[in-house]
Scaffold this active site. Structure first.
Site, short mmCIF file in Angstrom:
data_model
loop_
_atom_site.label_atom_id
_atom_site.label_comp_id
_atom_site.label_asym_id
_atom_site.label_seq_id
_atom_site.Cartn_x
_atom_site.Cartn_y
_atom_site.Cartn_z
CG HIS A 93 -8.41 6.71 -12.19
ND1 HIS A 93 -9.70 7.18 -12.21
CD2 HIS A 93 -7.76 7.45 -11.26
CE1 HIS A 93 -9.83 8.14 -11.33
NE2 HIS A 93 -8.67 8.35 -10.75
CE LYS A 135 -10.56 13.48 -4.37
NZ LYS A 135 -9.93 12.53 -5.29
CB SER A 186 -13.28 11.32 -10.61
OG SER A 186 -12.40 10.26 -10.80
O1 PNS Z 1 -7.92 9.45 -5.70
P1 PNS Z 1 -7.53 10.15 -4.43
O2 PNS Z 1 -8.74 10.69 -3.71
O3 PNS Z 1 -6.47 11.20 -4.64
O4 PNS Z 1 -6.87 9.01 -3.49
C1 PNS Z 1 -6.44 9.32 -2.20
C2 PNS Z 1 -6.34 8.03 -1.38
C3 PNS Z 1 -7.71 7.36 -1.29
C4 PNS Z 1 -5.36 7.07 -2.03
C5 PNS Z 1 -5.83 8.41 0.05
O5 PNS Z 1 -6.72 9.31 0.65
C6 PNS Z 1 -5.65 7.17 0.95
O6 PNS Z 1 -4.65 6.50 0.86
N1 PNS Z 1 -6.66 6.90 1.80
C7 PNS Z 1 -6.62 5.76 2.70
C8 PNS Z 1 -6.44 6.23 4.15
C9 PNS Z 1 -4.99 6.58 4.41
O7 PNS Z 1 -4.12 5.72 4.37
N2 PNS Z 1 -4.76 7.87 4.68
C10 PNS Z 1 -3.42 8.38 4.91
C11 PNS Z 1 -2.73 8.68 3.59
S1 PNS Z 1 -1.23 9.45 3.87
#
Ligand code: PNS
Length: 161
Positions: free
Chosen positions: A19, A43, A130
């Site tokens: 990251h 998650k 992670s």
């Molecule tokens: O590190 P990750 O878990 O792959 O990140 C995923 C993350 C947190 C960026 C994604 O789940 C997200 O954008 N969550 C916020 C809620 C949202 O906008 N969901 C729709 C995404 S299409």
């Protein structure tokens, strides 16, 4: 005068060298980079949002144009609220692509003003995740190759509990 603002979203549970490489590179491409500690509904995180924000802060005191926030809603809405032009994601392998592609298209549908840009991860970080860091820490292994020294104790103390 242009003022390019990008979001770098993720769970960061915890932040890794993978990251941090993406954050460092993106910080050099935009006037302002906002690292967004967001919620991934699929998650279960080991660290609270505040802990995740604080660990990232400890790792990047050298980047004055980077802000770190926790946001608990839709990323597309947060991009609109902050006037962000771009969402930056790191891609490790083709296995990341399908999921990231789906998120990029969804975010574009929800907020047509924001573009998702992918940075390829540095080869030395291709396998870093992670969940691996947590697994290694949980079994008493050496996580020094995956996370900076300033947050190693935070991770080890938390995972041991
Ligand atoms: O590190 P990750 O878990 O792959 O990140 C995923 C993350 C947190 C960026 C994604 O789940 C997200 O954008 N969550 C916020 C809620 C949202 O906008 N969901 C729709 C995404 S299409």
């Amino acid at each position: 005068m242009s003022n390019l603002i990008a979001l770098c979203p993720g769970s960061f549970d915890p932040v890794t060298y993978g990251h941090l490489d993406i954050i460092n590179r993106a910080a050099g491409m935009f006037d302002r980079l906002i690292v967004v500690v967001a919620t991934n509904k699929s998650k279960n995180c080991s660290f609270s949002p505040e802990e995740r924000v604080n660990m990232i802060k400890k790792c990047i005191p050298h980047l004055p144009n980077v802000e770190i926030v926790h946001f608990d809603g839709l990323l597309a809405d947060y991009a609109a609220k902050r006037g962000a032009n771009a969402i930056i994601k790191g891609l490790r392998a083709m296995s990341d692509f399908e999921y990231e592609f789906q998120m990029a298209l969804t975010n574009k549908k929800l907020n047509p003003n924001v573009e998702t840009l992918f940075l390829t991860t540095a080869t030395e970080n291709m396998y870093v995740s992670s969940s691996m860091v947590k697994q290694i820490a949980g079994m008493g292994g050496d996580i020094s190759g995956f996370v900076p020294e300033v947050i190693r104790e935070d991770i080890i103390n938390r995972i041991k509990k």
